[in-house]
Design a protein around this motif. Structure first.
Motif, short mmCIF file in Angstrom:
data_model
loop_
_atom_site.label_atom_id
_atom_site.label_comp_id
_atom_site.label_asym_id
_atom_site.label_seq_id
_atom_site.Cartn_x
_atom_site.Cartn_y
_atom_site.Cartn_z
N LYS A 81 0.84 -1.19 0.00
CA LYS A 81 0.00 0.00 0.00
C LYS A 81 0.87 1.23 0.00
O LYS A 81 1.84 1.32 0.75
CB LYS A 81 -0.92 -0.01 1.23
CG LYS A 81 -1.82 1.23 1.33
CD LYS A 81 -2.84 1.10 2.44
CE LYS A 81 -2.19 1.10 3.79
NZ LYS A 81 -3.19 1.10 4.90
N ALA A 82 0.52 2.18 -0.86
CA ALA A 82 1.18 3.50 -0.90
C ALA A 82 0.13 4.54 -0.54
O ALA A 82 -0.79 4.79 -1.32
CB ALA A 82 1.76 3.77 -2.28
N ALA A 83 0.28 5.14 0.67
CA ALA A 83 -0.73 6.08 1.19
C ALA A 83 -0.25 7.51 0.99
O ALA A 83 0.91 7.84 1.29
CB ALA A 83 -1.00 5.80 2.65
N PHE A 84 -1.14 8.35 0.47
CA PHE A 84 -0.83 9.77 0.30
C PHE A 84 -0.94 10.47 1.66
O PHE A 84 -1.94 10.31 2.37
CB PHE A 84 -1.78 10.42 -0.70
CG PHE A 84 -1.60 9.93 -2.11
CD1 PHE A 84 -0.62 10.50 -2.91
CD2 PHE A 84 -2.39 8.93 -2.64
CE1 PHE A 84 -0.45 10.05 -4.22
CE2 PHE A 84 -2.23 8.48 -3.93
CZ PHE A 84 -1.24 9.04 -4.73
N LYS A 85 0.07 11.25 1.96
CA LYS A 85 0.03 11.99 3.22
C LYS A 85 -0.83 13.24 3.09
O LYS A 85 -1.53 13.61 4.03
CB LYS A 85 1.45 12.35 3.65
CG LYS A 85 2.31 11.12 3.94
CD LYS A 85 3.72 11.50 4.36
CE LYS A 85 4.55 10.25 4.66
NZ LYS A 85 5.93 10.59 5.05
N ASP A 86 -0.73 13.91 1.95
CA ASP A 86 -1.57 15.07 1.70
C ASP A 86 -1.71 15.22 0.19
O ASP A 86 -0.88 15.86 -0.47
CB ASP A 86 -0.95 16.33 2.32
CG ASP A 86 -1.87 17.54 2.18
OD1 ASP A 86 -3.06 17.33 1.80
OD2 ASP A 86 -1.42 18.67 2.42
N LEU A 87 -2.74 14.61 -0.34
CA LEU A 87 -2.90 14.58 -1.79
C LEU A 87 -3.11 15.99 -2.33
O LEU A 87 -3.97 16.74 -1.85
CB LEU A 87 -4.09 13.70 -2.16
CG LEU A 87 -4.36 13.51 -3.66
CD1 LEU A 87 -3.17 12.85 -4.35
CD2 LEU A 87 -5.62 12.68 -3.88
N GLY A 88 -2.27 16.36 -3.31
CA GLY A 88 -2.35 17.68 -3.92
C GLY A 88 -1.91 17.62 -5.37
O GLY A 88 -1.69 16.53 -5.93
N GLU A 89 -1.78 18.78 -5.97
CA GLU A 89 -1.41 18.83 -7.39
C GLU A 89 -0.03 18.27 -7.64
O GLU A 89 0.26 17.79 -8.74
CB GLU A 89 -1.50 20.27 -7.90
CG GLU A 89 -2.94 20.82 -7.90
CD GLU A 89 -2.99 22.22 -8.49
OE1 GLU A 89 -1.91 22.74 -8.82
OE2 GLU A 89 -4.10 22.75 -8.62
#
Length: 1699
Positions: free
Chosen positions: A1115-1123
């Motif tokens: 699993k690859a989790a985004f810490k703070d999804l942004g542009e």
């Protein structure tokens, strides 16, 4: 006497069918003793001279190839104990043949050889009469001798097509055995008998389920052996008596002249011919005995021809009945009709031919001629090879064909391919099964090139031994896939299976291990079944059985084994040993010689007995020497003849001692002895007695005291364990018992074979992720070792499982089926016949994971850049990395000077991780070769082969060099992603982009095409639009301002397919709102890793992503999804076959994920519906909403005007967690319930609420509806209306008031009212179907008003009103008028005396219905001539005195108040003409009717008058013109005279007067009136009574002259009345309503509303119609209504005749 075998009872001569080598025969049981009839086999007698060795074949009794043997089958000659046959006479006894068709007795007298038979001279003129006559007697046959016969029945129940080869040669007892002598039977008592051994065939019916093909050979051995039956049994032979004359008889010698010798020779030839003719005659009489299977006399021959030549295959076949021959090509029948002109098949007199015209290459095949008749089928094969001239080979033959041709026919694939590539696809892996299951192994085979006519040879091996098809194993080759099926798996089937595909001189093979686990025991704790049951050292009466011990003992030691036997042909199993034996070999004794047996073994421990093993192969109880001879010299088929052999006449010889006596096997249960037969034993068989004694003593005891042993083997039982014994053997025969053999050495009773010692040094090593290789050292000093059992256990579990159920030989075994990642320990035990060894020491624990090995060489090495002193190399990763990640590469180079390579030099000491490396310090313009080796944890792999030579020089080209390190990933059925690295040499300008090219693997270079039209800057590209299953190649070209550079090396072929188990990357948002990419792989090895990348570049910055891998998931989790996180994310799994996937996060996807994340961070309970209110049946208010889902912990708060309300009398709350339905029920809504209602939900962290505002008009409306609903509910508790009162107009134009009611019972009443007044209903309503109705017929304005209906009973009442006034009444009338208008019939025409009437009928007429008429679309103006009206239900238009102007179209319009309805009629043409004609006719008829003569009345029916009185009768008549009047008496005109006065005044009144009547005046009188329009009569009867008669009632008849007295008795009056009534009833019964046609012509259409006025003078006319008021002139006493509406006066009768 010995009984005849059954086959001789039915055959005069032996059947030629027995000669056929494919003969199907069986073994029959011994004949019983009750068949003791005489059976004498006469073998002829000839004059035998001792000095002559010549044997005359001309003798009729001789056994030669002519087979002139006389067999008798039931002849009376056999009824005696001896039958004499003399072969010196050619006389054929027909009388004996007549006694039995199946016998042919040749009467050859035996009284005197010299007188009755010709002496045959065997080249000795001095032949004397002391010639020995040998006769075959039957006196010496004892009761113990049995006749053995060879059965001709087919094997039943599974043993079919077994060919028993029986030797037909004479069995020789010694090397000096002579030919069989012809014997002559004699009854002389002084003759001395010498024993002769006659081989007699024995047989029995054999059956056993599932006998394999190999048993056929054993049965052949058994059958051939029985041909030498019982060589050694005493008294069981057939004795032949040697006849000798008395020594006192004087020998006589006589000489024969040449003439006599020639005559005797001619007689012998004549006798021979006679016998042959007789034999042929009996053959024809018994054709069925000639039946035999087909046999090829000449077989077809193989041919090799050139194309376009003709070839003809010939063969000759014999058989009876004549066989039918079929030709096959590659096992497919040849049909001459499907290939006209190609094949010609001929069959003439047993000669058959197949001609093939203009052979082509497709005719290369195997051809088979198959002959068949009722006795069997036989085939012969020939191959045809069609050669093609050089240069004319058709390439189409390289593709796959469907015809198989063996490679052994002389054509091999070498002419088409120098080498074949054989590949295995969809291979079978290590397979696990269980006993009793069906297992199948399969593999798809791909061969390149694929030549149409040459198919591979498929071979299967088990543990290196070729497998043949049998009951247990079936093989199949479909042309593409080879399969092997184990129909009933057993532990014997466990082993390494190898599929070998042979193609000419080349073959490839593939192997896989098959494990067969034990079946479930029938008893818990019972051991597993033994395996590999075999029969060893089979002999005449015993056999040694061996087996292998099972690996599983069930938890307790195996106590021993039981051996069972079963005779082939039966299903009865017999246990051979009473107590279990531990030794894995056991001698089974007591077998019947010549019979076949099968065996099985069962293991036993304290828990119970195992299931039986697989049965052994059948074994026949035969002498080993006979078996060996049978195997080396196959015997000929049984011919039906018995060969009697004879030795040199001599006395019996006592046999010598056996030799080479020794103990071959000794156990604690038995000792097996073996010896060789004695050298001196005479010419007959011998048997043996075995003796034993305790060592150290000479106290010999005979072991087999009763029955001597026939075999040179013997098992001695019942020996004391631990004691020493010595053994010796004696021979015996009919002459006596010989000397004993030398005694054996002392043998201690006990197991000589020891249990093997424990194996040692158990070493496990890694193999795969589910298997481990176990090695050990062999058991020291082990004898007769069978193999080893290996067991495995998860470390610490204490539970052991066998890794193999069939002992393996050798000291290495691969244990499969282990759990990946678990630690296992192993142990081994050895096994031989004595038993299983102890377990070895346990091995060290080892983790099950794939072993690593050095990688294979890199490949496709190329130069990426070259400068003056260095070069850059690139290569591809090895195809096999060895199970571990590659740690680096080593590069070597060498100089090549004048084509001669130098010494290798190392380019790098430390390994390089990239697949590109710059080699420095090279010499400019020098030529070099390179090689690369890969390294991993296992070491450095083999270097690649040297590359081609490259020159080190400066590259000066402007375009970039080739990209390198191409990689195909994410391969799917229609797309893949191609990755590459930029070129090392960029040219003069930077690289601006790349082109990707693709082509199919098999396509040529001209088919390269570019995937992208414009160059792309990325170093990756997703290629779409691929065809599933197609193999592709890819390459990449770099470009700059100068142009496009050299293409890269191509990729390996890639097949566009989505492999099974492929999974895609998925995006997920958890409950905390964390967005993650997830990828799962189920093909990981222990060393596999997940590698994540963004835009196919390694992710170095982990500040934006958090990675987590557990098991086969990452699993690859985004810490703070942004542009900054937009892009393509991919994940690849190392150490797999390219498992990878990707996911694209673009701007839209990012917005969707962020919104979903917000929902998860701040969750709400999702609602299917908001809060709403609805009314229930009782006027209750239900508040409800429904959530998407609710957990069991969900809570709900109910709030009203910011105050929580709870469950009570007024409010009822309910929450359904399964459906998410939440509801609150308010019992009664009141004024203080106005406000806001809110439901507050909480389910874990998720919350939600929904409100409903009920104020103002909304609240009032809800409250009013609730009150109404409550009242309705109370109303419905009693009888009530479901549908209120309404109206309906029926089809008859009546009005039906109806309503629908419910909750009705028997006591319920219904009352109808109109304007407050009750309507009386004749019948009570039954409330059928819950509907109440009130029918109002002929509805009109008087029916307008207010209607009401009331339901009532003891439960209450309900009422319904209907107002039918004003507009409502008008609507109803309109509907009634509409119905009336719709019911109107089509217009019809009726002609009347006045004119033409057009009319239409309606069901009912109302004045409200407006009627108007149109003529030619113009409204008609009504006049006296044209007028309209309604009569009853008839609406009419009357046209009086019609004229031609009245022709045209007439329309009747009916207006119902809203709609106009029309009916049309065309009154013109023929219709008008016919109506006018009918009008004129009726008009004239009316005039005639009006003016015709008629009697208006005044005359009675009967007049009774006393004699002497005067009679005066008067009647009125009428007519225009005035009618003529005639009076009649008794139908004759009456003339006037003084006595009878007739008067007729003014044409209106006629009178009849008689003065002084007397009896002669009695009679029937009448009056007749007549004019031109008609005639009418009236009759009356006059009865004159004497003066003394009873005076009746005086009747007064008025006439113009005044009253006159007439008398009539009362009885008479009543009679006249009755007659009149009867007449009227008859008229009523005969009355039929007339049928109205389209044009109705009547004299007059009566008006039903007209009133008929009848006075005393009324009378009816002839038509029965009433006379109108103007016609009434007379008076009648009584009036009766006629059924047709006319009036008839009683006592009157009239007739009318119309003109």
């Amino acid at each position: 006497m010995m009984a005849l075998p059954f086959y001789q009872k039915h055959h005069q001569h032996y059947d030629r069918a027995y000669r056929h080598k494919e003969l199907q025969s069986t073994l029959s049981q011994y004949q019983k003793e009750e068949k003791r009839k005489s059976a004498v086999y006469s073998h002829g007698s000839t004059a035998y001279t001792r000095g002559s060795a010549a044997y005359r074949h001309g003798s009729a009794a001789a056994y030669g190839h002519e087979s002139a043997a006389a067999y008798s089958h039931g002849s009376a000659a056999y009824g005696h104990e001896s039958a004499a046959y003399s072969h010196g006479s050619a006389a054929y006894d027909h009388e004996s043949a007549a006694q039995s068709r199946r016998s042919a007795a040749y009467s050859l007298g035996s009284e005197s050889l010299s007188k009755m038979s010709s002496a045959y001279d065997h080249e000795s003129a001095a032949h004397s009469r002391r010639s020995a006559a040998y006769s075959l007697g039957s006196e010496s046959l004892s009761k113990r001798s049995a006749a053995y016969s060879l059965g001709s029945e087919a094997y039943s129940h599974g043993l079919k097509d077994s060919n028993i080869m029986i030797e037909d040669r004479s069995y020789k007892l010694s090397p000096k055995a002579k030919r069989a002598k012809q014997s002559l039977f004699s009854e002389e008592k002084e003759n001395k008998a010498i024993d002769y051994v006659v081989p007699v065939f024995t047989g029995r019916q054999v059956y056993v389920s599932g006998i394999t093909d190999t048993e056929e050979e054993r049965i052949k051995e058994s059958a051939a052996y029985i041909a030498r039956r019982n060589l050694f049994a005493t008294g069981e032979g057939i004795s032949a008596t040697r006849v000798a004359t008395s020594s006192s008889t004087e020998e006589q010698h006589e000489k024969k002249s040449r003439k006599v010798a020639i005559r005797e020779s001619a007689e012998r030839l004549a006798l021979k011919k006679t016998l042959e003719e007789t034999e042929e005659f009996h053959r024809k009489l018994n054709e069925d005995k000639l039946l035999h299977a087909p046999e090829f006399v000449i077989k077809p021959r193989s041919h090799t021809v050139w194309e376009k030549q003709n070839v003809k295959l010939h063969c000759t076949v014999t058989g009876w009945p004549e066989p039918r021959l079929t030709w096959y090509k590659n096992n497919v029948p040849i049909n001459v009709h499907t290939h006209p002109g190609k094949y010609f098949i001929e069959s003439r007199y047993g000669m058959h031919s197949l001609e093939i015209n203009k052979c082509d290459f497709e005719d290369t095949a195997q051809y088979r001629a198959s002959a068949m008749n009722v006795k069997g089928e036989l085939s012969a094969y020939a191959s045809l090879v069609v050669k093609r001239y050089k240069g004319e080979f058709d390439a189409s033959y390289f593709h796959a064909g469907t015809v198989t041709m063996p490679l052994s026919f002389g054509v091999t694939p070498h002419g088409y391919a120098s080498k074949f590539e054989i590949h295995f696809v969809d291979k079978f892996e290590v397979t696990f099964g269980r006993e009793g299951e069906t297992m199948s192994l399969g593999c798809t085979v791909i061969i390149h090139p694929d030549i149409k006519r040459f198919h591979p040879e498929i071979q299967w091996y088990r543990n290196g031994v070729l497998i043949t098809p049998s009951k247990w194993v079936q093989m199949h080759w479909s042309g593409e896939r080879a399969t092997l099926t184990l129909a009933h798996a057993n532990k014997e089937d466990e082993g390494l299976y190898t599929l070998r595909v042979v193609m000419g001189d080349y073959y490839e093979q593939y192997s896989g291990y098959v494990f067969v686990r034990d079946a479930d025991a029938e008893m818990p704790g019972a051991p597993a079944s033994p395996l590999d049951v075999e029969c060893l050292d089979a002999n005449k009466d015993y056999v040694i059985i061996s087996w292998k011990q099972p690996a599983v003992d069930g938890g307790s030691p195996i106590l021993g084994y039981f051996i069972d036997k079963c005779e082939v042909g039966t299903t009865h199993w017999t246990q051979c040993n009473e107590t279990p034996v531990k030794f894995a070999r056991f001698p089974v004794t007591g077998l019947i010689e010549g019979r076949s047996y099968i065996f099985r073994v069962r293991a036993v421990n304290k828990a119970g007995i195992s299931i039986p093993s697989r049965v052994s192969e059948p074994v026949a109880a035969l002498d080993p020497a006979d078996r060996a001879r049978l195997r080396s010299h196959p015997s000929a088929p049984w011919t039906g003849q018995i060969i009697v052999t004879e030795e040199e006449p001599a006395e019996g010889v006592v046999p010598g001692p056996p030799s080479d006596l020794h103990v071959i096997e000794a156990t604690k249960n038995y000792v097996v002895l073996s010896w060789k037969p004695p050298g001196e034993r005479g010419h007959e068989g011998v048997m043996y007695f075995v003796e034993k004694c305790t060592a150290g003593t000479e106290n010999w005891q005979r072991v087999n005291t009763e029955i001597p042993v026939k075999s040179p083997r013997f098992a001695v039982f019942d020996l004391a364990e631990g004691k020493s014994y010595r053994f010796r053997v004696r021979c015996c025969n009919s002459a006596g018992i010989g000397e004993p053999s030398e005694a054996t050495e002392a043998t201690v009773v006990g197991d000589k074979l020891d249990i093997p010692k424990v194996p040692g040094r158990i070493i496990p090593t890694r193999n795969t992720d589910t298997s481990v290789v176990v090695t050990w050292t062999e058991s020291k000093g082990a004898k007769e070792l069978v193999g080893y059992y290996v067991e495995a256990s998860i470390a610490g579990s204490g539970h052991w499982e066998p890794s193999n159920n069939n002992p393996v030989k050798g000291t290495r075994f691969i244990c499969h089926g282990l759990l990946t990642g678990e630690n296992y320990i192993f142990r081994v035990r050895a096994v031989n016949a004595a038993g299983l060894s102890e377990y070895s020491q346990e091995s060290e624990a080892i983790e099950v994971k794939a072993a690593i090995a050095a990688p294979s060489p890199p490949y496709d090495i190329t130069v990426l850049e070259s400068v003056r002193d260095s070069m850059v190399l690139g290569w591809k990763q090895p195809k096999i990395i060895g199970g571990a990640e590659i740690t680096g590469y080593y590069v070597n180079y060498r100089e090549v000077i004048d084509g001669v390579p130098g010494k290798w030099n190392e380019a790098n000491i430390k390994p390089v991780s990239e697949r590109a490396y710059r080699i420095h310090n090279l010499k400019e313009n020098m030529v070099y070769q390179f090689q690369v080796a890969a390294a991993n944890l296992a070491g450095v792999g083999t270097p690649s082969p040297p590359t081609r030579s490259f020159k080190c020089e400066e590259w000066t080209i402007a375009v970039p060099g080739p990209p390198h390190d191409l990689l195909c990933t994410e391969v799917r059925k229609d797309s893949l992603v191609l990755l590459w690295k930029p070129p090392v040499y960029i040219g003069r300008n930077p690289v601006t982009g790349y082109y990707v090219d693709v082509k199919e693997t098999e396509a040529t270079d001209e088919h390269w095409r570019s995937v992208n039209e414009k160059p792309i800057a990325n170093k990756f590209l997703k290629v779409s639009g691929l065809k599933e299953g197609v193999s592709y190649l890819f390459r990449v070209r770099a470009t700059n301002q100068a142009g496009v550079g050299k293409p890269s090396d191509t990729t390996d072929p890639v097949i566009a397919e989505t492999r099974p188990g492929t999974k895609e990357m998925e995006v997920d948002v958890d409950d905390n709102g964390v967005i993650s990419l997830n990828f799962e792989c189920d093909q990981m090895s222990p060393d596999s890793k997940f590698v994540w990348s963004k835009n196919y570049e390694p992710i170095e910055d982990e500040s934006r992503l958090a990675f987590d891998a557990k098991g086969g998931k990452s699993k690859a989790a985004f810490k703070d999804l942004g542009e900054d996180d937009l892009g393509i994310y991919s994940c690849a799994v190392t150490d797999t076959d390219g498992v990878s996937s990707s996911y694209t996060v673009d701007e839209e996807e990012m917005k969707r994920l962020l919104a979903l994340s917000h929902e998860h961070k701040f969750p709400t309970v999702p609602l299917k519906s908001e809060l709403a209110a609805e009314l229930l049946e009782k006027g209750q208010v239900r508040f409800w909403l429904q959530a998407e889902k609710l957990s069991g912990n969900a809570k709900v708060n109910f709030v009203f005007n910011d105050k929580e309300i709870v469950n009570g009398e007024k409010y009822k709350m309910k929450v359904d967690h399964n459906t998410g339905l939440i509801e609150m029920i308010m019992d009664k809504i009141e004024d203080n319930d106005e406000g806001t209602y809110t439901f507050q939900l909480q389910d874990g962290k998720a919350t939600n609420q929904s409100s409903l505002v009920l104020i103002g008009d909304v609240f009032k409306k809800l409250q009013n509806e609730a009150d109404f609903q409550r009242q309705e509910w109370f109303r419905k508790q009693g009888p009530h209306f479901v549908e209120y009162l309404g109206w309906e107009v029926t089809a008859d134009c009546n009005v039906l008031l109806k309503c629908k009611v419910a909750n009705i019972k028997k006591e319920t009443h219904i009352v109808w009212y109109k304007d407050g007044r009750e309507i009386m209903v004749d019948e009570e309503h039954d409330f059928k179907d819950g509907v109440c109705t009130l029918l109002i017929s002929e509805f009109s304005k008087k029916d307008a008003g207010n209607y009401e209906v009331i339901l009532k009973d003891d439960r209450g009442k309900d009422k319904s009103k209907l107002k039918l006034v004003e507009a409502a009444f008008a609507d109803l009338m309109n509907e009634v008028c509409r119905k009336i208008a719709v019911s109107a019939t089509e217009l019809k025409i009726q002609s009347t005396a006045e004119g033409i009437r057009l009319f239409s009928f309606v069901n009912y007429y109302l004045e409200d219905l407006m009627v108007s008429w149109l003529h030619n679309d113009a409204k008609i103006k009504y006049t006296d001539r044209v007028k309209t009206g309604v009569t009853g239900e008839q609406i009419w238009l009357q046209i009086n005195e019609p004229t031609p102007q009245d022709k045209g179209k007439y329309i009747m319009e009916l207006f119902d108040g809203k709609t106009t309805h029309t009916r049309k009629l065309d009154l013109s043409g023929q219709a008008f003409d016919e109506a006018c004609i009918e009008f004129q006719r009726l008009k004239q008829a009316a005039v005639a009717e009006r003016n015709r003569a008629r009697i208006l009345g005044g005359l009675p029916d009967v007049v009774t008058i006393q004699e002497g009185k005067a009679l005066n009768l008067t009647c009125n008549v009428w007519g225009d013109p005035v009618p003529e009047v005639t009076w009649l008496k008794n139908e004759k005109p009456l003339t006037a005279d003084a006595h009878c006065i007739l008067k007729y005044e003014s044409g209106k009144s006629a009178s009849f007067t008689m003065t002084g009547v007397n009896t002669i005046d009695s009679g029937r009188y009448g009056i007749l009136v007549k004019n031109k329009y008609g005639t009418e009569t009236s009759d009356f009867t006059v009865i004159v009574t004497p003066a003394t008669a009873q005076i009746g009632m005086v009747m007064h008849d008025a006439d113009v002259q005044g009253p006159n007295l007439n008398t009539m008795t009362i009885a008479k009056r009543k009679k006249a009345t009755a007659t009149s009534n009867y007449h009227n009833e008859g008229e009523k019964e005969d009355f039929v309503k007339p049928h109205a046609e389209e044009i109705i012509a009547t004299e007059e259409t009566p008006d039903p509303n007209e009133i008929l006025i009848v006075e005393e003078g009324d009378d009816r006319d002839g038509s029965g119609q009433a006379v109108k008021e103007t016609d009434v002139k007379s008076t009648v006493p009584e009036i009766i209504l006629h059924p047709t509406g006319s009036l008839i006066r009683q006592g009157e009768k009239s007739e009318e005749t119309n003109t």
